[in-house]
Design a protein around this motif. Structure first.
Motif, PDB file in Angstrom:
ATOM      1  N   TRP A  12     -47.049  23.599   1.215  1.00 47.31           N
ATOM      2  CA  TRP A  12     -48.221  24.345   1.670  1.00 47.31           C
ATOM      3  C   TRP A  12     -48.991  24.928   0.491  1.00 47.31           C
ATOM      4  N   LEU A  13     -48.288  25.504  -0.466  1.00 43.66           N
ATOM      5  CA  LEU A  13     -48.942  26.096  -1.623  1.00 43.66           C
ATOM      6  C   LEU A  13     -49.694  25.029  -2.425  1.00 43.66           C
ATOM      7  N   GLN A  14     -49.071  23.845  -2.548  1.00 45.32           N
ATOM      8  CA  GLN A  14     -49.742  22.758  -3.262  1.00 45.32           C
ATOM      9  C   GLN A  14     -51.056  22.380  -2.573  1.00 45.32           C
ATOM     10  N   LEU A  15     -51.017  22.284  -1.249  1.00 42.85           N
ATOM     11  CA  LEU A  15     -52.211  21.888  -0.498  1.00 42.85           C
ATOM     12  C   LEU A  15     -53.277  22.985  -0.524  1.00 42.85           C
ATOM     13  N   ALA A  16     -52.849  24.233  -0.311  1.00 43.15           N
ATOM     14  CA  ALA A  16     -53.802  25.338  -0.224  1.00 43.15           C
ATOM     15  C   ALA A  16     -54.479  25.612  -1.568  1.00 43.15           C
ATOM     16  N   LYS A  17     -53.795  25.316  -2.668  1.00 40.69           N
ATOM     17  CA  LYS A  17     -54.350  25.594  -4.001  1.00 40.69           C
ATOM     18  C   LYS A  17     -55.280  24.494  -4.511  1.00 40.69           C
ATOM     19  N   ARG A  18     -55.389  23.410  -3.771  1.00 44.82           N
ATOM     20  CA  ARG A  18     -56.252  22.318  -4.251  1.00 44.82           C
ATOM     21  C   ARG A  18     -57.700  22.809  -4.360  1.00 44.82           C
ATOM     22  N   PRO A  19     -58.328  22.610  -5.523  1.00 46.00           N
ATOM     23  CA  PRO A  19     -59.721  23.045  -5.663  1.00 46.00           C
ATOM     24  C   PRO A  19     -60.688  22.218  -4.813  1.00 46.00           C
ATOM     25  N   GLN A  20     -60.303  20.962  -4.564  1.00 46.32           N
ATOM     26  CA  GLN A  20     -61.138  20.092  -3.732  1.00 46.32           C
ATOM     27  C   GLN A  20     -60.219  19.228  -2.871  1.00 46.32           C
ATOM     28  N   HIS A  21     -60.548  19.122  -1.602  1.00 48.77           N
ATOM     29  CA  HIS A  21     -59.666  18.391  -0.688  1.00 48.77           C
ATOM     30  C   HIS A  21     -60.130  16.953  -0.488  1.00 48.77           C
ATOM     31  N   ALA A  22     -59.141  16.079  -0.306  1.00 48.80           N
ATOM     32  CA  ALA A  22     -59.421  14.672  -0.033  1.00 48.80           C
ATOM     33  C   ALA A  22     -60.106  14.541   1.324  1.00 48.80           C
ATOM     34  N   HIS A  23     -60.772  13.425   1.536  1.00 48.45           N
ATOM     35  CA  HIS A  23     -61.419  13.212   2.835  1.00 48.45           C
ATOM     36  C   HIS A  23     -60.419  12.818   3.903  1.00 48.45           C
ATOM     37  N   ALA A  24     -59.204  12.391   3.488  1.00 47.00           N
ATOM     38  CA  ALA A  24     -58.186  12.009   4.475  1.00 47.00           C
ATOM     39  C   ALA A  24     -56.800  12.185   3.880  1.00 47.00           C
ATOM     40  N   TYR A  25     -55.913  12.820   4.652  1.00 48.83           N
ATOM     41  CA  TYR A  25     -54.512  12.964   4.282  1.00 48.83           C
ATOM     42  C   TYR A  25     -53.648  12.234   5.306  1.00 48.83           C
ATOM     43  N   LEU A  26     -52.613  11.573   4.828  1.00 49.64           N
ATOM     44  CA  LEU A  26     -51.612  10.987   5.704  1.00 49.64           C
ATOM     45  C   LEU A  26     -50.327  11.768   5.495  1.00 49.64           C
ATOM     46  N   LEU A  27     -50.016  12.647   6.436  1.00 50.66           N
ATOM     47  CA  LEU A  27     -48.808  13.469   6.362  1.00 50.66           C
ATOM     48  C   LEU A  27     -47.699  12.732   7.096  1.00 50.66           C
ATOM     49  N   HIS A  28     -46.702  12.265   6.347  1.00 46.75           N
ATOM     50  CA  HIS A  28     -45.696  11.414   6.974  1.00 46.75           C
ATOM     51  C   HIS A  28     -44.285  11.945   6.740  1.00 46.75           C
ATOM     52  N   GLY A  29     -43.410  11.580   7.648  1.00 45.35           N
ATOM     53  CA  GLY A  29     -42.016  11.980   7.601  1.00 45.35           C
ATOM     54  C   GLY A  29     -41.410  11.835   8.975  1.00 45.35           C
ATOM     55  N   PRO A  30     -40.086  11.967   9.105  1.00 44.66           N
ATOM     56  CA  PRO A  30     -39.438  11.786  10.403  1.00 44.66           C
ATOM     57  C   PRO A  30     -39.991  12.734  11.469  1.00 44.66           C
ATOM     58  N   ALA A  31     -39.915  12.304  12.703  1.00 42.69           N
ATOM     59  CA  ALA A  31     -40.333  13.173  13.808  1.00 42.69           C
ATOM     60  C   ALA A  31     -39.447  14.414  13.835  1.00 42.69           C
ATOM     61  N   GLY A  32     -40.046  15.546  14.175  1.00 41.38           N
ATOM     62  CA  GLY A  32     -39.258  16.752  14.374  1.00 41.38           C
ATOM     63  C   GLY A  32     -39.064  17.621  13.152  1.00 41.38           C
ATOM     64  N   ILE A  33     -39.877  17.427  12.094  1.00 39.68           N
ATOM     65  CA  ILE A  33     -39.720  18.263  10.901  1.00 39.68           C
ATOM     66  C   ILE A  33     -40.897  19.227  10.721  1.00 39.68           C
ATOM     67  N   GLY A  34     -41.836  19.232  11.664  1.00 39.90           N
ATOM     68  CA  GLY A  34     -42.910  20.218  11.619  1.00 39.90           C
ATOM     69  C   GLY A  34     -44.211  19.748  11.013  1.00 39.90           C
ATOM     70  N   LYS A  35     -44.474  18.446  11.035  1.00 37.49           N
ATOM     71  CA  LYS A  35     -45.736  17.941  10.462  1.00 37.49           C
ATOM     72  C   LYS A  35     -46.938  18.514  11.205  1.00 37.49           C
ATOM     73  N   ARG A  36     -46.822  18.656  12.516  1.00 43.31           N
ATOM     74  CA  ARG A  36     -47.937  19.184  13.317  1.00 43.31           C
ATOM     75  C   ARG A  36     -48.264  20.616  12.890  1.00 43.31           C
ATOM     76  N   ALA A  37     -47.257  21.431  12.659  1.00 38.30           N
ATOM     77  CA  ALA A  37     -47.487  22.815  12.238  1.00 38.30           C
ATOM     78  C   ALA A  37     -48.185  22.864  10.884  1.00 38.30           C
ATOM     79  N   LEU A  38     -47.764  21.990   9.966  1.00 36.99           N
ATOM     80  CA  LEU A  38     -48.374  21.948   8.643  1.00 36.99           C
ATOM     81  C   LEU A  38     -49.844  21.517   8.738  1.00 36.99           C
ATOM     82  N   ALA A  39     -50.111  20.466   9.525  1.00 37.33           N
ATOM     83  CA  ALA A  39     -51.482  19.978   9.674  1.00 37.33           C
ATOM     84  C   ALA A  39     -52.367  21.024  10.346  1.00 37.33           C
ATOM     85  N   THR A  40     -51.843  21.704  11.346  1.00 34.10           N
ATOM     86  CA  THR A  40     -52.616  22.735  12.035  1.00 34.10           C
ATOM     87  C   THR A  40     -52.938  23.890  11.101  1.00 34.10           C
TER      88      THR A  40
END
Length: 330
Positions: A12-40
């Motif tokens: 989260w800190l890595q993403l929040a500190k980005r000075p400029q955000h990409a136009h698209a992120y692919l957040l991947h990993g096994p189901a049930g680890i909280g990807k939806r919470a991170l994206a939200t």
């Protein structure tokens, strides 16, 4: 404001500190680890008008609209009510949203989460490529994916691919204990093992009564091997158990049998409820038969995941017939 889970803090800190955000992120990993919470959380962060200390303020107009679920610049790509997968018409509606100017004067955010991105139809995936190839300057797309191998390579190549962290066992157990304070450690460990280490999935399995379902299935397998029930009787008795879960358990057990045949290590026999059965089958079954049923289980699992029009009862009867025939020379 959406919160991230403890094991996501570093990312989260890595993403929040980005000075400029990409136009698209692919957040991947096994189901049930909280990807939806991170994206939200990232969506809320991008749409907040007064960010403070790498977090949304929770007080600005953008945050209040997000809390009410009415922010005009947040779009979630979902299938039509009568469909299971996102189709090309759904993506066309998204393209119309992207083409418009942000109503709040900041970012527009698109969330592709439920179902995950790899569940889109091929036509929808190809339609989405247009938005990825010609991104709008103020739009950020957040795609969630459980199985990146099932996603079009052209989609993956146009996103910043970000693996989401899987929590360690101790961290998962501590979080599960906070959610299921009445459960003992053995139950929590079993749930986590059945969820392949994904704590949110483990919590969901608990709510589904998976331990009771597994006890029913294990008892049925034991009776099948003793010739006390037939495959057709078990297929009927297991009508309420997820077909994907049944195929996964059978595959896990066949894998445990094979590992034990190769190593003789009892630690490879899986969870306690099937250890003796797996050991017995490893000692009584020919290796080529174990490999054969593994291959069949993998093939059927792909059909189930692909939502093929399968006859559940016939599929289970065939698999259980093979399972019953494992011990012995034939």
């Amino acid at each position: 404001m959406a919160d991230v889970f403890p094991w996501q803090q570093s990312l989260w800190l890595q993403l929040a500190k980005r000075p400029q955000h990409a136009h698209a992120y692919l957040l991947h990993g096994p189901a049930g680890i909280g990807k939806r919470a991170l994206a939200t959380a990232l969506a809320h962060f991008l749409l907040c008008q007064d960010r403070q200390d790498l977090h949304p303020c929770g007080r600005c107009k953008g945050c209040l609209l997000l809390a009410a679920g009415t922010h005009p610049d947040l779009y979630e790509l979902k299938p039509a009510e009568d469909k299971k997968s996102v189709g090309v018409d759904d993506v066309r509606a998204l393209i119309d949203f992207i083409a418009k100017t942000a109503q709040m004067g900041g970012h527009k955010v698109v969330l592709v989460a439920e179902p995950p991105a790899e569940e889109m139809t091929l036509a929808a995936s190809n339609a989405l490529l247009k938005s990825l190839e010609e991104p709008s300057r103020d739009t950020v797309l957040l795609l969630l994916c459980d199985q990146p191998s099932r996603l079009l390579p052209t989609i993956k190549s146009r996103c910043v691919q970000q693996a989401c962290p899987l929590p360690g066992e101790d961290e998962s157990l501590a979080w599960l204990n906070s959610q299921l304070p009445e459960a003992g450690e053995p139950e929590l460990r079993e749930l986590l093992s059945l969820a392949a280490g994904s704590p949110l999935k483990a919590l969901g399995l608990s709510a589904q009564g998976v331990r009771e379902q597994r006890a029913l299935v294990v008892e049925g397998i034991k009776k099948l091997l003793k010739r006390q029930v037939t495959p057709s009787q078990l297929a009927e008795a297991w009508a309420q158990v997820s077909l994907v879960m049944l195929v996964d358990w059978l595959f896990d057990w066949s894998h445990a049998i094979l590992r034990y045949q190769l190593t003789g290590d009892e630690e490879t026999l899986g969870l306690e409820d099937m250890r003796k059965v797996n050991q017995y089958l490893a000692q009584k079954s020919r290796r080529d038969k174990v490999l054969q049923i593994q291959a069949e289980l993998l093939q059927q699992r792909q059909k189930v995941l692909g939502k093929s029009n399968l006859n559940r009862a016939l599929l289970l009867e065939a698999l259980l017939g093979q399972w019953a025939s494992l011990p012995g020379p034939g």
